[in-house]
Design an enzyme around this catalytic site. Sequence first.
Site, PDB file in Angstrom:
ATOM      1  CG  ASP A 116      -2.241   1.373   1.043  1.00 56.15           C
ATOM      2  OD1 ASP A 116      -2.476   1.806  -0.066  1.00 56.15           O
ATOM      3  OD2 ASP A 116      -2.049   1.678   2.325  1.00 56.15           O
ATOM      4  CG  ASP A 118      -1.949   6.961   1.252  1.00 59.54           C
ATOM      5  OD1 ASP A 118      -1.279   8.131   1.589  1.00 59.54           O
ATOM      6  OD2 ASP A 118      -3.144   7.139   0.838  1.00 59.54           O
TER       7      ASP A 118
END
Length: 552
Positions: A116, A118
């Site tokens: 991922d 963030d």
Amino acid sequence: MASVRKLVPLRSSLLFTKFCASGYHQQGVRGGCYSQVASISTDQSLEKLLVDENLPNVSGLDSNDGVAKIREKFDLAKQRFLKIPDALEKMPKMNPKGIYVNKNLRLDSIQVYGFDYDYTLAHYSPSLQNLIYDMAKQHLVNELKYPDGCLASKYDQSFPIRGLYYDKLKGCLLKLDFFGSIEPDGCYFGRRKLSRKEIEELYGTRHIGRDQARELVGLMDFFCFSEVCLIADIVQFFVDAKLEFDASYVYQDVRRAIQHVHRSGLVHRGILSDPQKYLVKNDQFLSFLKMLKENGKKLFLMTNSPYYFVDGGMRYMLEDTLGGDSWRELFEVVIAKANKPDFYTSEHPFRCYDVEKDNLAFSKVDSFHPDKIYYHGCLKTFLQITKWNGPEVIYFGDHLFSDLRGPSKAGWRTAAIIHELEHEIKIQNEDSYRFAQAKFHIIQELLGKLHSTVSTSYTCDAFKSLLDELNEERQNARRTMRNMFNESFGATFLTDTGQESAFAYHIHQYADVYTSKPENFMFYQPEAWLHVPYDVKIMPHHLKVSSSLFGT
């Protein structure tokens, strides 16, 4: 499963050896640090100092004698409190940058690493929560017509923790333990902490039943900090203004406002307009990614954020170390706006994104190319195109539900990135915390013996005096430990009584391993076998100071 879990005494706990300059010893990649191998041992010097086999036995005594003997134990324990700091010096410390294992994992069997963006690859400063809070607050007032007075509130970073629940029916923020019970000091209505009596009046019992659980929403990702604070402040505003409100509408509106500042790009543009304020440069994760590539691993990036935001952030974070290379060269596949968690269950097609024209192509995507960017898509098509088998893929993410629940059910291995972990382990390693923890467990055991020895109807002055003293000592120890983490809700992973939190339970469910940052894997050999610690019934990074070692 939860019913058989218990705290493990030190004599059967995981004892790690000390390494490097920070107090731990490990060996590994490029002179880095690695050791998941733990030994089960007992600190003989600690036991010799604190254990006294001639302590009075309280079993079989009448109430008066029982109280007297427990008073004798308590007086002896208070003398031994003075020896605790010296005894703790030889106790092991946990590694703040360690990898902690819920399910056995062989790194040599992992061929594909997915990330991922963030709060996984991208590290943000605390200023970001202020930005999200202020933007969402403005949206509530300007677009959803909340009273102007709501604008007066400010983000308070000392208030929220991750893993709380909001009760849409009653308007309370709750911290739950592993068994689904409300933490006595972790229930807030607005910014006011409710007493135990008020909790019982609202819920009847501290345990959340199935019907009540339907009204709860979990606040689990790192962006929830601003959401938690804004919910509490809006509720408090209505209470102070003596305005009627529906708790479910508050949640819906705050949630809409938070989602708006993300989906509209307000937050993304705000971050990129001043990356120095919001983004934290980190060249270690670039070294980690390059190390994986050098070892023949395949990498992919899958995020819900738009490409321009990811590209801007990666360029800023890596501009000092990347040189003339593009960060995209590190990844076989880059997927933006993936719409997780729907990505794992839907059948949405992939769209090829044209960076120059800022639009999506209409042609079918039946292969991935490193120089292309892809939007949307689904797990089914992803696996069909890549031919990557589930067990050989590990995915790193910070959100237990959006990032990790889908991959876990699909057969991927999962790594939870919990930034708070490093800070909380450092606190657990501090002598002041361990001292309070030792005192707490000693007093807890004495209270248990007092109640089991003496009838609840027994009310002599000696009993009441001892009971009050023990309860006061226990509360002081709990308060000391709690305030070292967060004065409102305590530790993220533990309740004040030492039980695991509901957040910890979800980590057990969906994360094979967890750590504070992906680059912590650099300290482990690529062929390392990561094992669940032997006989650990609490989270692997926790180490309980056993009261039995202190002669109670």
